[in-house]
Design an enzyme around this catalytic site. Structure first.
Site, PDB file in Angstrom:
ATOM      1  N   ARG A 160      49.923  13.874  86.063  1.00 18.61           N
ATOM      2  CA  ARG A 160      51.111  14.003  87.459  1.00 18.61           C
ATOM      3  C   ARG A 160      49.941  15.128  88.640  1.00 18.61           C
ATOM      4  NH1 ARG A 160      53.746  11.322  84.843  1.00 18.61           N
ATOM      5  NH2 ARG A 160      56.017  11.990  84.441  1.00 18.61           N
ATOM      6  N   SER A 229      61.909  14.993  86.151  1.00 22.05           N
ATOM      7  CA  SER A 229      61.334  15.968  84.366  1.00 22.05           C
ATOM      8  C   SER A 229      60.882  17.008  85.807  1.00 22.05           C
ATOM      9  CB  SER A 229      60.160  15.561  83.894  1.00 22.05           C
ATOM     10  OG  SER A 229      59.900  14.366  83.583  1.00 22.05           O
ATOM     11  N   GLU A 325      56.636  20.372  87.562  1.00 24.68           N
ATOM     12  CA  GLU A 325      56.434  19.454  88.596  1.00 24.68           C
ATOM     13  C   GLU A 325      56.691  18.977  89.762  1.00 24.68           C
ATOM     14  OE1 GLU A 325      57.490  15.184  88.028  1.00 24.68           O
ATOM     15  OE2 GLU A 325      56.460  15.493  85.899  1.00 24.68           O
TER      16      GLU A 325
HETATM   17  N1  EPU Z   1      62.080  15.726  73.067  1.00 28.38           N
HETATM   18  C1  EPU Z   1      63.541  16.534  73.175  1.00 28.38           C
HETATM   19  N2  EPU Z   1      63.969  17.252  73.475  1.00 28.38           N
HETATM   20  C2  EPU Z   1      64.263  16.937  74.851  1.00 28.38           C
HETATM   21  C3  EPU Z   1      63.417  15.390  75.531  1.00 28.38           C
HETATM   22  C4  EPU Z   1      62.571  15.240  74.721  1.00 28.38           C
HETATM   23  O1  EPU Z   1      62.790  17.202  71.318  1.00 28.38           O
HETATM   24  O2  EPU Z   1      65.749  17.511  75.187  1.00 28.38           O
HETATM   25  C5  EPU Z   1      60.881  15.321  72.365  1.00 28.38           C
HETATM   26  C6  EPU Z   1      61.295  13.527  72.422  1.00 28.38           C
HETATM   27  O3  EPU Z   1      61.755  13.655  70.970  1.00 28.38           O
HETATM   28  C7  EPU Z   1      59.969  13.103  72.114  1.00 28.38           C
HETATM   29  C8  EPU Z   1      58.932  14.209  72.758  1.00 28.38           C
HETATM   30  O4  EPU Z   1      59.606  15.518  73.065  1.00 28.38           O
HETATM   31  O5  EPU Z   1      59.595  13.571  70.642  1.00 28.38           O
HETATM   32  C9  EPU Z   1      58.879  13.229  73.967  1.00 28.38           C
HETATM   33  O6  EPU Z   1      60.401  12.386  75.190  1.00 28.38           O
HETATM   34  P1  EPU Z   1      59.318  12.115  76.260  1.00 28.38           P
HETATM   35  O7  EPU Z   1      59.160  10.776  75.267  1.00 28.38           O
HETATM   36  O8  EPU Z   1      61.076  11.632  76.498  1.00 28.38           O
HETATM   37  O9  EPU Z   1      59.258  11.917  77.061  1.00 28.38           O
HETATM   38  P2  EPU Z   1      58.441  13.309  78.537  1.00 28.38           P
HETATM   39  O10 EPU Z   1      57.064  13.921  78.220  1.00 28.38           O
HETATM   40  O11 EPU Z   1      59.828  14.694  77.825  1.00 28.38           O
HETATM   41  C10 EPU Z   1      57.692  12.055  79.927  1.00 28.38           C
HETATM   42  C11 EPU Z   1      57.502  12.441  81.420  1.00 28.38           C
HETATM   43  C12 EPU Z   1      58.759  11.172  82.036  1.00 28.38           C
HETATM   44  C13 EPU Z   1      58.242  10.287  81.714  1.00 28.38           C
HETATM   45  C14 EPU Z   1      58.546  10.200  79.246  1.00 28.38           C
HETATM   46  C15 EPU Z   1      58.076   8.634  79.387  1.00 28.38           C
HETATM   47  C16 EPU Z   1      56.451  14.607  81.953  1.00 28.38           C
HETATM   48  C17 EPU Z   1      56.432  15.387  82.722  1.00 28.38           C
HETATM   49  N3  EPU Z   1      57.382  13.356  81.736  1.00 28.38           N
HETATM   50  O12 EPU Z   1      59.001  13.056  79.460  1.00 28.38           O
HETATM   51  O13 EPU Z   1      58.086  11.379  83.466  1.00 28.38           O
HETATM   52  O14 EPU Z   1      59.535   9.138  82.379  1.00 28.38           O
HETATM   53  O15 EPU Z   1      57.485  10.640  79.557  1.00 28.38           O
HETATM   54  O16 EPU Z   1      57.310   8.496  79.538  1.00 28.38           O
HETATM   55  O17 EPU Z   1      55.000  13.625  81.788  1.00 28.38           O
HETATM   56  C18 EPU Z   1      58.916  12.524  85.015  1.00 28.38           C
HETATM   57  O18 EPU Z   1      58.094  12.409  85.432  1.00 28.38           O
HETATM   58  O19 EPU Z   1      60.154  12.778  86.235  1.00 28.38           O
HETATM   59  C19 EPU Z   1      59.870  12.172  84.502  1.00 28.38           C
HETATM   60  C20 EPU Z   1      60.568  11.290  84.060  1.00 28.38           C
END
Ligand code: EPU
Length: 347
Positions: A160, A229, A325
């Site tokens: 990012r 995010s 971010e």
């Molecule tokens: N999780 C939870 N609760 C929640 C959200 C997530 O327990 O409310 C857990 C999930 O179960 C999983 C872990 O956290 O074990 C990661 O969750 P997820 O795969 O949904 O991804 P994220 O880390 O929350 C990042 C990016 C997203 C992108 C997703 C998928 C960042 C800041 N965000 O989110 O990007 O779509 O991975 O690759 O790195 C964005 O930047 O706007 C965005 C949506």
């Protein structure tokens, strides 16, 4: 060059916040860029599609909204090269590439925003970052009025982040982004939610899965205003991970090499009891706690107050500081979150 005064930005930011800019410029050609006034004392902000921007005050600074359009495609025996104007829409680009049989961007489908904004924060999702395929960025430098070409290494991409957020911040404007896609394509199924697609899914199948994963968890900004995010996933050292794992064995983590691990801010926020939390017309999304949503507010300050609360709760529970971010824009220009909170508290 097209420009407008006292311009309402409410439809130009995906949080749907009410803010007015004294002047907005829409440069479409290099001549337009050369004619931009010098903003020596006047703060300004370069706006893409406004999907990662929070206007904090009723008054926004001067806005420059690049309007460079056009997509050109060329090929060699082994590669496609796709060169894209900054104002093109990101998801439309992904769809066009897949339709043309040019594969690679399918994991980044449905990310809101413009192509010119994509390198600034090195957009990433579902196991892929833009930096993987971005070969060069054409950038207009205000001071020299010259176009510079930055190759992938020059862009200093990381999670990012890029040089455009750091050393080159507000020093110029991205006008065109170039990508190279090897014709020898292989699906990137490294993200857990894609691994059951079998051995040989098509790029279209990967794209459709990414779209359904996003639609299941992430609110559509047209229906429920948000900026994706809100926070970055924090990166901590292994020592911190071990101590957290003792207390929270289910903590998700992603090794980054060099003794560092990325944690899931969404998980931390959910464990802090904030998933679905609401106050003053804004809230934490009920399906993905990393996303702050705007149910009914017109004021960016309400989102800042919520973000500060979320940050404090996560800090209190895990001793981890999560940082936004989303870019915070006040009448004085872009401000970092820490200074912004201090300013708001002293009001
Ligand atoms: N999780 C939870 N609760 C929640 C959200 C997530 O327990 O409310 C857990 C999930 O179960 C999983 C872990 O956290 O074990 C990661 O969750 P997820 O795969 O949904 O991804 P994220 O880390 O929350 C990042 C990016 C997203 C992108 C997703 C998928 C960042 C800041 N965000 O989110 O990007 O779509 O991975 O690759 O790195 C964005 O930047 O706007 C965005 C949506």
């Amino acid at each position: 060059m097209e420009l407008s005064h006292q311009f309402s930005l409410q439809e130009y930011n995906s949080f749907n916040i009410k803010a007015v800019s004294p002047t907005i410029y829409f440069p479409r050609t290099v001549t337009d860029l050369e004619q931009l006034p010098k903003f020596v004392d006047n703060p300004f902000y370069i706006l893409g599609d406004g999907s990662n921007t929070l206007f904090v005050d009723d008054h926004a600074p001067i806005i420059i909204k690049p309007d460079f359009k056009g997509i050109s495609i060329s090929e060699t025996r082994d590669n496609y090269t796709v060169s894209v104007g900054a104002a093109e829409n990101w998801h439309d680009l992904v769809c066009l590439c897949i339709e043309q049989g040019i594969y690679g961007l399918e994991n980044l489908a449905l990310i809101p925003g413009s192509v010119g904004a994509a390198p600034v924060q090195n957009i990433g999702a579902y196991g892929l970052e833009l930096s993987h395929f971005c070969t060069q960025v054409k950038w207009f430098e205000f001071s020299s009025k010259a176009i510079k070409v930055l190759d992938n290494k020059d862009c200093q991409f990381s999670y990012r982040d890029s040089i455009f957020k750091q050393a080159l911040h507000n020093k110029g404007i991205i006008i065109d982004v170039e990508f190279s896609f090897p014709k020898a394509w292989k699906a990137n199924l490294s993200y857990a939610g894609l691994s059951d697609l079998g051995n040989n899914p098509s790029a279209k199948q990967v794209m459709d899965r990414v779209i359904s994963l996003r639609q299941a968890k992430l609110p559509d900004p047209c229906k429920l205003p948000n900026a994706g995010s809100f926070f970055k996933n924090p990166i901590v050292n292994e020592q911190k991970l071990i101590s957290l794992k003792n207390s929270y064995p289910k903590l998700p983590f992603y090794p980054q090499g060099k003794g560092l691990v990325k944690l899931a801010a969404g998980w931390l926020i959910e464990q802090a009891g904030l998933k679905g939390y609401r106050e003053k017309g804004v809230g934490v999304h009920e399906h993905q706690a990393l996303v702050l949503v705007n149910y009914a507010s017109e004021q960016g300050e309400d989102i800042v107050t919520l973000a500060k609360y979320v940050q404090q709760q996560v800090l209190a529970k895990f001793d981890i500081s999560i940082s936004p971010e989303v870019r915070m824009i006040t009448a004085k220009g872009e401000q970092n979150f820490v200074d912004l909170v201090v300013d708001l508290e002293s009001k």
